[in-house]
Motif scaffolding. Structure first.
Motif, PDB file in Angstrom:
ATOM      1  N   PHE A 188       0.667  -1.186   0.050  1.00  0.00           N
ATOM      2  CA  PHE A 188       0.032   0.075   0.067  1.00  0.00           C
ATOM      3  C   PHE A 188       0.835   1.407   0.060  1.00  0.00           C
ATOM      4  O   PHE A 188       1.567   1.353   0.788  1.00  0.00           O
ATOM      5  N   ASP A 189       0.534   2.090  -1.067  1.00  0.00           N
ATOM      6  CA  ASP A 189       1.319   3.333  -1.093  1.00  0.00           C
ATOM      7  C   ASP A 189       0.535   4.645  -0.936  1.00  0.00           C
ATOM      8  O   ASP A 189      -0.273   4.868  -2.042  1.00  0.00           O
ATOM      9  N   LEU A 190       0.655   5.221   0.028  1.00  0.00           N
ATOM     10  CA  LEU A 190      -0.352   6.410   0.474  1.00  0.00           C
ATOM     11  C   LEU A 190      -0.180   7.401  -0.578  1.00  0.00           C
ATOM     12  O   LEU A 190      -1.128   7.983  -0.821  1.00  0.00           O
ATOM     13  N   SER A 191       1.004   7.488  -1.372  1.00  0.00           N
ATOM     14  CA  SER A 191       1.076   8.634  -2.556  1.00  0.00           C
ATOM     15  C   SER A 191       0.098   8.469  -3.656  1.00  0.00           C
ATOM     16  O   SER A 191      -0.003   9.276  -4.287  1.00  0.00           O
ATOM     17  N   LYS A 192      -0.646   7.060  -3.705  1.00  0.00           N
ATOM     18  CA  LYS A 192      -1.476   6.858  -4.520  1.00  0.00           C
ATOM     19  C   LYS A 192      -3.003   6.868  -4.305  1.00  0.00           C
ATOM     20  O   LYS A 192      -3.746   6.576  -5.081  1.00  0.00           O
ATOM     21  N   VAL A 193      -3.114   7.786  -3.253  1.00  0.00           N
ATOM     22  CA  VAL A 193      -4.515   7.898  -2.933  1.00  0.00           C
ATOM     23  C   VAL A 193      -4.778   9.433  -3.060  1.00  0.00           C
ATOM     24  O   VAL A 193      -3.968  10.126  -2.984  1.00  0.00           O
ATOM     25  N   GLU A 194      -5.795   9.479  -3.661  1.00  0.00           N
ATOM     26  CA  GLU A 194      -6.238  10.912  -4.437  1.00  0.00           C
ATOM     27  C   GLU A 194      -7.708  11.223  -3.777  1.00  0.00           C
ATOM     28  O   GLU A 194      -8.539  10.209  -3.855  1.00  0.00           O
ATOM     29  N   GLU A 195      -7.970  12.486  -3.310  1.00  0.00           N
ATOM     30  CA  GLU A 195      -9.350  12.731  -3.026  1.00  0.00           C
ATOM     31  C   GLU A 195     -10.039  13.470  -4.102  1.00  0.00           C
ATOM     32  O   GLU A 195      -9.417  14.489  -4.488  1.00  0.00           O
ATOM     33  N   VAL A 196     -11.070  12.934  -4.450  1.00  0.00           N
ATOM     34  CA  VAL A 196     -11.859  13.411  -5.689  1.00  0.00           C
ATOM     35  C   VAL A 196     -13.329  13.717  -5.112  1.00  0.00           C
ATOM     36  O   VAL A 196     -14.087  12.787  -5.081  1.00  0.00           O
ATOM     37  N   ASN A 197     -13.914  14.831  -5.108  1.00  0.00           N
ATOM     38  CA  ASN A 197     -15.062  15.369  -4.541  1.00  0.00           C
ATOM     39  C   ASN A 197     -15.329  14.605  -3.274  1.00  0.00           C
ATOM     40  O   ASN A 197     -16.483  14.261  -3.275  1.00  0.00           O
ATOM     41  N   GLY A 198     -14.425  14.755  -2.401  1.00  0.00           N
ATOM     42  CA  GLY A 198     -14.795  13.776  -0.995  1.00  0.00           C
ATOM     43  C   GLY A 198     -14.680  12.360  -1.033  1.00  0.00           C
ATOM     44  O   GLY A 198     -15.027  12.063   0.032  1.00  0.00           O
ATOM     45  N   VAL A 199     -14.233  11.780  -1.978  1.00  0.00           N
ATOM     46  CA  VAL A 199     -14.118  10.399  -2.239  1.00  0.00           C
ATOM     47  C   VAL A 199     -12.650   9.932  -2.138  1.00  0.00           C
ATOM     48  O   VAL A 199     -12.074  10.611  -2.965  1.00  0.00           O
ATOM     49  N   TYR A 200     -12.277   9.071  -1.443  1.00  0.00           N
ATOM     50  CA  TYR A 200     -10.836   8.735  -1.695  1.00  0.00           C
ATOM     51  C   TYR A 200     -10.456   7.542  -2.416  1.00  0.00           C
ATOM     52  O   TYR A 200     -11.005   6.750  -2.255  1.00  0.00           O
ATOM     53  N   ILE A 201      -9.707   7.794  -3.554  1.00  0.00           N
ATOM     54  CA  ILE A 201      -9.393   6.640  -4.420  1.00  0.00           C
ATOM     55  C   ILE A 201      -8.036   6.173  -4.216  1.00  0.00           C
ATOM     56  O   ILE A 201      -6.992   7.066  -4.373  1.00  0.00           O
ATOM     57  N   TYR A 202      -7.877   4.798  -4.390  1.00  0.00           N
ATOM     58  CA  TYR A 202      -6.522   4.189  -4.321  1.00  0.00           C
ATOM     59  C   TYR A 202      -6.358   3.598  -5.814  1.00  0.00           C
ATOM     60  O   TYR A 202      -7.000   2.665  -5.986  1.00  0.00           O
ATOM     61  N   GLN A 203      -5.348   4.259  -6.404  1.00  0.00           N
ATOM     62  CA  GLN A 203      -5.366   3.702  -7.915  1.00  0.00           C
ATOM     63  C   GLN A 203      -3.564   3.276  -7.916  1.00  0.00           C
ATOM     64  O   GLN A 203      -2.787   3.679  -7.344  1.00  0.00           O
ATOM     65  N   ASN A 204      -3.585   1.969  -8.522  1.00  0.00           N
ATOM     66  CA  ASN A 204      -2.298   1.249  -8.492  1.00  0.00           C
ATOM     67  C   ASN A 204      -2.789  -0.008  -9.497  1.00  0.00           C
ATOM     68  O   ASN A 204      -3.624  -0.223 -10.125  1.00  0.00           O
ATOM     69  N   LYS A 205      -1.415  -0.815  -9.287  1.00  0.00           N
ATOM     70  CA  LYS A 205      -1.723  -1.913 -10.302  1.00  0.00           C
ATOM     71  C   LYS A 205      -1.654  -3.059  -9.161  1.00  0.00           C
ATOM     72  O   LYS A 205      -1.028  -3.087  -8.337  1.00  0.00           O
ATOM     73  N   ARG A 206      -2.187  -4.293  -9.935  1.00  0.00           N
ATOM     74  CA  ARG A 206      -2.411  -5.420  -8.823  1.00  0.00           C
ATOM     75  C   ARG A 206      -0.985  -6.017  -9.155  1.00  0.00           C
ATOM     76  O   ARG A 206      -0.399  -6.165 -10.148  1.00  0.00           O
ATOM     77  N   GLN A 207      -0.549  -6.245  -7.959  1.00  0.00           N
ATOM     78  CA  GLN A 207       0.688  -6.932  -8.082  1.00  0.00           C
ATOM     79  C   GLN A 207       0.899  -8.639  -8.726  1.00  0.00           C
ATOM     80  O   GLN A 207       1.581  -8.793  -9.562  1.00  0.00           O
ATOM     81  N   LYS A 208      -0.335  -9.207  -8.503  1.00  0.00           N
ATOM     82  CA  LYS A 208      -0.438 -10.514  -9.054  1.00  0.00           C
ATOM     83  C   LYS A 208      -0.801 -10.550 -10.778  1.00  0.00           C
ATOM     84  O   LYS A 208      -0.111 -11.458 -11.253  1.00  0.00           O
ATOM     85  N   THR A 209      -1.293  -9.516 -11.036  1.00  0.00           N
ATOM     86  CA  THR A 209      -1.803  -9.424 -12.451  1.00  0.00           C
ATOM     87  C   THR A 209      -1.082  -8.211 -13.129  1.00  0.00           C
ATOM     88  O   THR A 209      -0.957  -8.291 -14.658  1.00  0.00           O
ATOM     89  N   GLY A 210      -0.668  -7.267 -12.511  1.00  0.00           N
ATOM     90  CA  GLY A 210      -0.147  -6.050 -13.452  1.00  0.00           C
ATOM     91  C   GLY A 210      -1.454  -5.113 -13.750  1.00  0.00           C
ATOM     92  O   GLY A 210      -1.256  -4.263 -14.647  1.00  0.00           O
ATOM     93  N   VAL A 211      -2.736  -5.589 -13.538  1.00  0.00           N
ATOM     94  CA  VAL A 211      -3.830  -4.841 -13.800  1.00  0.00           C
ATOM     95  C   VAL A 211      -4.043  -3.794 -13.154  1.00  0.00           C
ATOM     96  O   VAL A 211      -4.229  -3.807 -12.065  1.00  0.00           O
ATOM     97  N   GLU A 212      -4.548  -2.405 -13.642  1.00  0.00           N
ATOM     98  CA  GLU A 212      -4.781  -1.372 -13.067  1.00  0.00           C
ATOM     99  C   GLU A 212      -6.068  -1.667 -12.334  1.00  0.00           C
ATOM    100  O   GLU A 212      -6.873  -2.161 -12.748  1.00  0.00           O
ATOM    101  N   PHE A 213      -6.244  -1.126 -11.127  1.00  0.00           N
ATOM    102  CA  PHE A 213      -7.508  -0.993 -10.246  1.00  0.00           C
ATOM    103  C   PHE A 213      -7.756   0.391  -9.806  1.00  0.00           C
ATOM    104  O   PHE A 213      -6.413   1.219  -9.673  1.00  0.00           O
ATOM    105  N   CYS A 214      -8.786   0.778  -9.433  1.00  0.00           N
ATOM    106  CA  CYS A 214      -9.204   2.210  -8.889  1.00  0.00           C
ATOM    107  C   CYS A 214     -10.323   1.866  -7.682  1.00  0.00           C
ATOM    108  O   CYS A 214     -11.357   1.713  -8.162  1.00  0.00           O
ATOM    109  N   ALA A 215      -9.886   1.705  -6.519  1.00  0.00           N
ATOM    110  CA  ALA A 215     -10.441   1.311  -5.413  1.00  0.00           C
ATOM    111  C   ALA A 215     -10.808   2.529  -4.589  1.00  0.00           C
ATOM    112  O   ALA A 215     -10.228   3.497  -4.348  1.00  0.00           O
ATOM    113  N   VAL A 216     -12.142   2.512  -4.198  1.00  0.00           N
ATOM    114  CA  VAL A 216     -12.425   3.542  -3.150  1.00  0.00           C
ATOM    115  C   VAL A 216     -12.279   3.127  -1.884  1.00  0.00           C
ATOM    116  O   VAL A 216     -12.614   1.847  -1.451  1.00  0.00           O
ATOM    117  N   ILE A 217     -11.636   3.820  -0.980  1.00  0.00           N
ATOM    118  CA  ILE A 217     -11.481   3.767   0.514  1.00  0.00           C
ATOM    119  C   ILE A 217     -12.634   4.232   1.336  1.00  0.00           C
ATOM    120  O   ILE A 217     -12.999   5.320   1.322  1.00  0.00           O
TER     121      ILE A 217
END
Length: 154
Positions: free
Chosen positions: A28-57
Motif C-alpha cells: 500500500f502506497d499512500l502517495s497513490k491515494v487521491e481525494e476526488v469530490n470527497g471520495v478517496y480513491i486508491y489507484q495502483n496495479k495489482r501485484q498478481k496480474t499487473g492490472v490497474e485498479f481504482c478502489a474507493v477507500i
C-alpha cells in the motif's frame, strides 16, 4: 484481553474497506491515494496480474489510516493468517477468516449497495467482469428481497 490482536482487527477492517489482496495491501502506497469530490480513491496495479485498479477507500479505512498516521500496521502473511484463525476461534466464527474473505466482503458490500458490477470489477482490478461475477457477486437474501420490494412490488 488480546492487545496483540488489535492491529490485526484494524488491518482486517482496512482490507475490507478497500478490497485489496494481501500482496497489494503489503505494498500500500499512500502517495497513490487521491481525494476526488470527497471520495478517496486508491489507484495502483495489482501485484498478481499487473492490472490497474481504482478502489474507493470506505470511511472505516480512512479512519484506520488516520489512527495509524497514514500507515498500516502490517504483519507478515504467515502471522496475519495465524492471527485471523485465532480471531475466528475466539469469536466463534464458523467461516474461516482469510484475507480473500475480506476482499470478498468489500466486493459484496459494494454490490449489495447497488454499485454496478462493472465498476466493482474495475475497483478490484479484474480483467473481465465474469471473474467478478463468478467469485464475488454473492448477494444476500435480504438484498434480493429489498430490491424486489423497491423495484417490482412498489
Amino acid at each position: 484481553d488480546y492487545p496483540r490482536l488489535e492491529k490485526v482487527r484494524y488491518l482486517m477492517l482496512f482490507q475490507a474497506s478497500v478490497g485489496l489482496a494481501y500482496v497489494d495491501l503489503w505494498q500500500f502506497d499512500l502517495s497513490k491515494v487521491e481525494e476526488v469530490n470527497g471520495v478517496y480513491i486508491y489507484q495502483n496495479k495489482r501485484q498478481k496480474t499487473g492490472v490497474e485498479f481504482c478502489a474507493v477507500i470506505l470511511q472505516d479505512g480512512l479512519d484506520i489510516l488516520k489512527k495509524y498516521n497514514n500507515t498500516l500496521p502490517m504483519l507478515s502473511n504467515q502471522k496475519y493468517n495465524q492471527y485471523l484463525k485465532e480471531i475466528g476461534v475466539l469469536g466463534n466464527i464458523k467461516t474461516p477468516l482469510t484475507t480473500h474473505l475480506l476482499r470478498r466482503t468489500y466486493a459484496t458490500l459494494l454490490l449489495n449497495s447497488g454499485v454496478n458490477i462493472s465498476v466493482v470489477s474495475k475497483m478490484l482490478g479484474h480483467l473481465q467482469i465474469a471473474i467478478t461475477q463468478k467469485a464475488y457477486a454473492k448477494t444476500t437474501s435480504d438484498f434480493v428481497i429489498t430490491e424486489i420490494k423497491n423495484r417490482v412490488v412498489a
